[in-house]
Scaffold this active site. Structure first.
Site: not given
Ligand code: NAP
Length: 280
Positions: A48, A106
């Protein structure tokens, strides 16, 4: 706030604040707002590119670190033991903390067994209070649970009223893995916030469609992490602990399930090529 207890005894807030697609510039203000209105869990990720903004906001918040629950995720590019290990230390530096409360893989791509070993080591060293995975569909989750020393405590997967993940949930319960959602509003897809059923059920309880949708997931024992850059929506999304959906509401929302992703499937080769192709 309500809490869930992970398999290792760690308590995790059942509702947190997600910062996907929040720019680094805006993220610090957003996380400060979120903490100021009462959020105590923040969900970020290496990919991110806003871990340092989260760290800055936490440092400036005035709330003791021990009262906050920080999650980050190791990106595919950092897959494998050595790279994962280095990336964990970099994430801690970015977050200005000696530990994260939850560290996740992730995506189930690249050498995630190597990544897991680095995470087990970080867990034992106190750098992560809990470890888990994200986007592990039941087949990958079972495989990992079978062959690792420390089983994942959490699996964060797309879950919302249109993709309710009932089968995946059962598998997580069976293996002692807490179900955490991502995309509780399906990022607004399918006219989420004006869905007549959600609007009607929300109205019945003096709440919004968003609040009805969050309440449904909470009552199904799912951890939720809604994202909003607007403070008034942050407040609204947190204000879901003073009402309960009844059996009729639950059944009506359950009927919205389409049983498939609104985004992508990890069983689709084109998706796997797209996601793994993000690593250059
Ligand atoms: P989401 O929370 O489902 O939806 C966010 C969207 O809903 C934004 O457009 C937001 O707009 C809007 N919104 C939020 N609250 C609202 C309300 N009360 N009324 C009307 N609109 C509202 O999407 P998400 O960010 O993808 O998912 C949440 C978190 O899950 C992420 O931030 C991230 O932490 C995590 N996540 C993880 C993965 C993964 O692969 N592990 C993938 C995706 C997401 P505004 O911001 O303009 O208010």
């Amino acid at each position: 706030m309500e809490y869930v207890t992970l398999s290792n005894g760690v308590k995790m807030p059942q509702l947190g604040y997600g910062v996907y697609q929040v720019s680094n510039e805006e993220c610090e203000r957003c996380v400060r707002d979120a903490i100021s209105v009462g959020y105590r869990a923040i969900d970020t990720a290496q990919s991110y590119h806003n871990e340092d903004a989260v760290g800055a906001a936490v440092a400036a918040s005035g709330v003791p670190r021990s009262e906050l629950f920080l999650t980050t995720k190791i990106w595919i590019a950092n897959g494998g033991y050595e790279k994962a290990k280095t990336s964990i230390d970099q994430s801690l530096k970015n977050l200005r903390s000696d530990y994260v409360d939850l560290l996740l893989i992730h995506q189930p791509f690249n050498d995630y067994y190597g990544t897991w070993r680095a995470m087990e080591e970080a867990y034992k060293a106190g750098k992560a209070r809990a470890i888990g995975v994200s986007n592990f569909y039941p087949d990958r989750l079972i495989d990992l649970c079978r062959f690792v020393e420390i089983k994942p405590m959490v699996n964060q997967v797309e879950t919302h009223v249109f993709n309710q993940q009932h089968q995946a949930h059962e598998i997580m319960v069976k293996y002692g893995v807490q179900h955490e959602n991502w995309g509780p509003f399906a990022e607004g897809r399918k006219d989420f916030f004006t869905n007549p059923m959600l609007v009607e059920i929300g109205r019945k309880h003096g709440k919004s469609s968003a609040q009805a949708a969050l309440r449904y997931l909470l009552q199904r024992d799912v951890v939720v992490i809604p994202k909003s850059t607007h403070k008034e929506r942050m407040i609204q999304n947190l204000d879901v602990f003073d009402f309960a959906l009844d059996d009729q509401d639950m059944a009506a929302i359950e009927a919205l399930d389409e049983g498939q992703s609104l985004f992508f499937s990890h069983y689709d080769p084109a998706t796997v090529e797209m996601i793994t192709g993000l690593v250059r």
